[in-house]
Design a protein around this motif. Structure first.
Motif, mmCIF file in Angstrom:
data_model
loop_
_atom_site.group_PDB
_atom_site.id
_atom_site.type_symbol
_atom_site.label_atom_id
_atom_site.label_comp_id
_atom_site.label_asym_id
_atom_site.label_seq_id
_atom_site.Cartn_x
_atom_site.Cartn_y
_atom_site.Cartn_z
ATOM 1 N N SER A 57 -21.681 33.324 13.518
ATOM 2 C CA SER A 57 -22.487 32.241 14.449
ATOM 3 C C SER A 57 -21.860 31.570 14.939
ATOM 4 O O SER A 57 -20.956 31.549 15.257
ATOM 5 N N GLN A 58 -22.188 31.900 16.299
ATOM 6 C CA GLN A 58 -21.518 31.113 17.518
ATOM 7 C C GLN A 58 -20.790 30.265 17.499
ATOM 8 O O GLN A 58 -22.083 29.111 16.994
ATOM 9 N N PHE A 59 -20.444 28.324 17.958
ATOM 10 C CA PHE A 59 -20.264 27.282 17.773
ATOM 11 C C PHE A 59 -21.468 27.108 19.022
ATOM 12 O O PHE A 59 -21.670 27.500 20.074
ATOM 13 N N LEU A 60 -22.033 26.246 18.547
ATOM 14 C CA LEU A 60 -23.258 25.328 19.187
ATOM 15 C C LEU A 60 -22.932 25.032 20.481
ATOM 16 O O LEU A 60 -23.482 25.023 21.192
ATOM 17 N N TRP A 61 -21.256 24.322 20.709
ATOM 18 C CA TRP A 61 -21.081 23.048 21.897
ATOM 19 C C TRP A 61 -20.397 24.469 23.025
ATOM 20 O O TRP A 61 -20.669 24.741 23.726
ATOM 21 N N ASN A 62 -19.970 25.591 22.399
ATOM 22 C CA ASN A 62 -19.659 27.023 22.515
ATOM 23 C C ASN A 62 -20.706 27.194 23.333
ATOM 24 O O ASN A 62 -20.758 28.208 24.884
ATOM 25 N N ALA A 63 -22.069 27.405 22.964
ATOM 26 C CA ALA A 63 -22.875 28.201 22.788
ATOM 27 C C ALA A 63 -23.920 27.412 24.393
ATOM 28 O O ALA A 63 -24.475 27.732 25.373
ATOM 29 N N LEU A 64 -23.990 25.973 24.324
ATOM 30 C CA LEU A 64 -24.675 24.849 25.107
ATOM 31 C C LEU A 64 -23.679 25.162 26.309
ATOM 32 O O LEU A 64 -24.393 24.820 27.622
ATOM 33 N N TYR A 65 -22.391 24.663 26.376
ATOM 34 C CA TYR A 65 -21.803 25.458 27.857
ATOM 35 C C TYR A 65 -22.254 26.918 28.162
ATOM 36 O O TYR A 65 -20.356 26.876 29.528
ATOM 37 N N ARG A 66 -22.564 27.200 27.818
ATOM 38 C CA ARG A 66 -23.250 28.290 29.345
ATOM 39 C C ARG A 66 -21.773 29.570 28.576
ATOM 40 O O ARG A 66 -21.716 30.694 29.502
ATOM 41 N N TYR A 67 -21.438 29.616 27.794
ATOM 42 C CA TYR A 67 -20.172 30.547 27.145
ATOM 43 C C TYR A 67 -21.269 31.988 26.067
ATOM 44 O O TYR A 67 -21.819 31.736 25.244
ATOM 45 N N ARG A 68 -21.863 33.150 27.257
ATOM 46 C CA ARG A 68 -23.279 33.133 26.573
ATOM 47 C C ARG A 68 -22.522 34.710 25.535
ATOM 48 O O ARG A 68 -21.363 35.403 26.137
ATOM 49 N N ALA A 69 -22.506 34.782 24.306
ATOM 50 C CA ALA A 69 -23.226 35.877 23.354
ATOM 51 C C ALA A 69 -24.054 36.425 22.777
ATOM 52 O O ALA A 69 -24.732 35.949 22.821
ATOM 53 N N CYS A 70 -23.397 37.826 22.053
ATOM 54 C CA CYS A 70 -24.193 38.404 21.620
ATOM 55 C C CYS A 70 -24.902 37.432 19.906
ATOM 56 O O CYS A 70 -23.828 36.923 20.033
ATOM 57 N N ASP A 71 -26.138 36.912 20.228
ATOM 58 C CA ASP A 71 -26.220 36.039 19.238
ATOM 59 C C ASP A 71 -26.120 36.704 17.277
ATOM 60 O O ASP A 71 -26.308 36.074 16.612
ATOM 61 N N HIS A 72 -25.982 38.313 17.319
ATOM 62 C CA HIS A 72 -25.444 38.464 16.217
ATOM 63 C C HIS A 72 -23.932 38.727 15.703
ATOM 64 O O HIS A 72 -23.089 38.333 15.170
ATOM 65 N N CYS A 73 -23.696 39.601 17.121
ATOM 66 C CA CYS A 73 -22.270 40.226 16.695
ATOM 67 C C CYS A 73 -20.984 39.106 17.746
ATOM 68 O O CYS A 73 -19.668 39.129 17.674
ATOM 69 N N LEU A 74 -21.326 37.967 18.628
ATOM 70 C CA LEU A 74 -20.917 37.724 18.902
ATOM 71 C C LEU A 74 -19.970 38.777 20.130
ATOM 72 O O LEU A 74 -19.179 37.687 20.775
ATOM 73 N N ARG A 75 -20.700 39.304 20.626
ATOM 74 C CA ARG A 75 -19.706 39.985 22.029
ATOM 75 C C ARG A 75 -20.177 39.350 23.555
ATOM 76 O O ARG A 75 -20.758 38.901 23.672
ATOM 77 N N ALA A 76 -18.903 38.963 23.866
ATOM 78 C CA ALA A 76 -19.462 38.239 25.477
ATOM 79 C C ALA A 76 -20.035 39.563 25.837
ATOM 80 O O ALA A 76 -20.098 40.242 25.995
ATOM 81 N N LEU A 77 -21.238 38.189 26.718
ATOM 82 C CA LEU A 77 -22.485 39.129 27.322
ATOM 83 C C LEU A 77 -22.594 38.984 28.818
ATOM 84 O O LEU A 77 -22.962 39.747 29.906
ATOM 85 N N GLU A 78 -21.150 38.056 29.377
ATOM 86 C CA GLU A 78 -21.028 37.784 30.465
ATOM 87 C C GLU A 78 -20.060 39.464 30.977
ATOM 88 O O GLU A 78 -19.632 39.438 30.265
ATOM 89 N N THR A 79 -20.524 39.658 32.206
ATOM 90 C CA THR A 79 -19.545 40.239 32.835
ATOM 91 C C THR A 79 -17.903 40.009 32.864
ATOM 92 O O THR A 79 -18.389 38.871 33.274
ATOM 93 N N ALA A 80 -16.987 41.028 33.621
ATOM 94 C CA ALA A 80 -15.848 39.700 33.622
ATOM 95 C C ALA A 80 -15.686 39.257 34.858
ATOM 96 O O ALA A 80 -14.937 37.916 34.506
ATOM 97 N N GLU A 81 -15.986 39.541 35.977
ATOM 98 C CA GLU A 81 -16.643 39.536 36.865
ATOM 99 C C GLU A 81 -17.059 37.513 37.320
ATOM 100 O O GLU A 81 -17.412 36.662 37.519
ATOM 101 N N GLU A 82 -18.555 37.362 36.536
ATOM 102 C CA GLU A 82 -19.286 36.733 36.230
ATOM 103 C C GLU A 82 -18.218 35.859 35.284
ATOM 104 O O GLU A 82 -18.390 34.804 35.445
#
Length: 417
Positions: A57-82
């Motif tokens: 599970s992703q950390f809750l503050w991490n998710a709240l601060y817009r560190y966008r990750a797959c809710d299952h495998c935690l893969r980052a969802l932003e592009t490298a540029e974003e």
């Protein structure tokens, strides 16, 4: 999915298990518990095993601060540029060599009911079949009165960044059992993780929640029960059982870090470029890291934690012969040999970071006692047994005087995912 994953890990149930690849689990001692041992020669640099967590599970503050990750495998969802633009706080323009970014936005999917994001249809389906049906908030996603939202808000109010655990890892454990056809199998899998005495459990909870942990723990237990109660797990919802569950996650949870920017940097490092092109690219990356350090500090990655059956059997050493990493930009944990390992030799990782391992024996022991409740007796600690028993305050003062790390060291820290 839940039943098949349970079958996949059933070899581990009990104090020891049969060999799986080049490793096997053995009982070491009452003090150490289990350990992981090589069953054949392992060469330096070899990937010893790759492991998928039972739950993550992703950390809750991490998710709240817009560190966008797959809710299952935690893969980052932003592009490298974003990712670079958000972390640096500026529009840095198009990154060179965009082909080194592995993010495929065209594959991303949302839960149609609660809009939770996934990196792929496979992850959405895997989550749905293992635990998400029991946790999906549907139209109550933003309702502050929903029991799960109240639980998450209470957790954020008692566990601030830097985060080391998440109440939602425990929630996914419960939800997995709720949805499983073979509930007893999953209960056995979770019960085999390292257990502590009541006093040790209290120390762990105190470390996670701070001085007012008793009142905070009871509030969390009440909200946890309201949101997730399951009859077959009734002990987990009692005061003693909830503390034990809390300690299990606090002791065995393995941190997970993912980063699309880090993946892009590693890809760029591997490019075969002309000297001038290499110099320009390295200068661009160095400046980007300086900008990121100024704005985001140490909070660079999508971060969470997971429970890994084999990794949790790896004991600590201040001179480890293996290390963990997440090079696939998701929750798949790789354990890699740092040196040649002989058959029958124990595979040890370090619970300390590189800087902590370089400190005095007394300072290392202080960190390990406070966070993991044991005294290390690895070869390095035994060799330094006669050293003065003083803390490394002098070391800390020296670090403060030295100031910021060198650019090269800073880059290594930022890309070590």
């Amino acid at each position: 999915m839940a039943a098949s994953m349970c079958d996949m890990f059933s070899f581990c149930v009990g104090a020891a298990g049969p060999a799986r690849g080049p490793v096997e689990v053995r009982f070491v001692s009452s003090a150490k518990g289990k350990g992981l041992f090589a069953t054949r020669p392992v060469q330096k640099g070899e990937t010893i095993f790759v492991e998928r967590p039972l739950v993550a599970s992703q950390f809750l503050w991490n998710a709240l601060y817009r560190y966008r990750a797959c809710d299952h495998c935690l893969r980052a969802l932003e592009t490298a540029e974003e990712n670079a633009q958000r972390l640096s706080g500026r529009a840095c323009g198009a990154l060179p060599h965009p082909e080194q970014c592995s993010i495929r936005k065209d594959l991303h999917q949302l839960c149609p009911h609660c809009q939770v994001a996934y990196c792929s249809a496979e992850c959405r389906q895997a989550a749905l079949e293992q635990y998400h049906r029991a946790l999906c908030l549907g139209p109550s996603q933003n309702d502050p009165e929903h029991p799960l939202n109240k639980l998450q808000e209470a957790w954020r109010s008692v566990h601030y960044p830097p985060e080391t655990a998440s109440i939602m890892l425990m929630a996914r454990m419960v939800a997995t059992v709720k949805q499983a056809k073979d509930k007893e199998c999953w209960i056995k899998l979770f019960s085999q993780f390292c257990n502590k005495t009541a006093n040790e459990e209290e120390e762990i909870v105190h470390k996670l929640l701070g001085d007012k942990f008793q009142g905070q723990l009871e509030l969390l237990r009440r909200l946890f029960t309201e949101a997730l109660y399951e009859e077959q797990l009734s002990r987990w919802f009692t005061p003693d059982g909830f503390r034990s569950l809390f300690a299990l996650v606090g002791t065995n949870g393995q941190g997970i870090g993912t980063s699309s920017l880090s993946q892009w940097v590693h890809g760029c490092d591997a490019l075969d470029l002309k000297p001038q092109e290499r110099e320009q690219l390295d200068a661009f990356i160095d400046q980007l890291y300086k900008d990121i350090e100024r704005v985001s500090g140490e909070f660079l990655n999508c971060e969470g934690s997971g429970l890994f059956v084999l990794q949790s059997c790896c004991n600590h050493s201040c001179v480890p012969n293996a290390e963990t990493s997440f090079p696939e930009n998701n929750f798949l944990l790789h354990v890699t040999a740092l040196e040649d390992i002989k058959p029958g030799e124990e595979i040890c990782i370090s619970y300390l970071d590189c800087c902590q391992r370089e400190r005095s024996r007394h300072s290392r022991h202080k960190v390990l006692r406070e966070n993991y409740l044991f005294v290390c007796s690895c070869p390095k600690c035994l060799a330094e047994a006669e050293d003065p028993s003083v803390t490394s305050e002098e070391e800390e003062e020296e670090e403060e005087e030295e100031g910021e790390p060198e650019d090269a060291e800073l880059e290594d820290e930022m890309t070590d995912v």
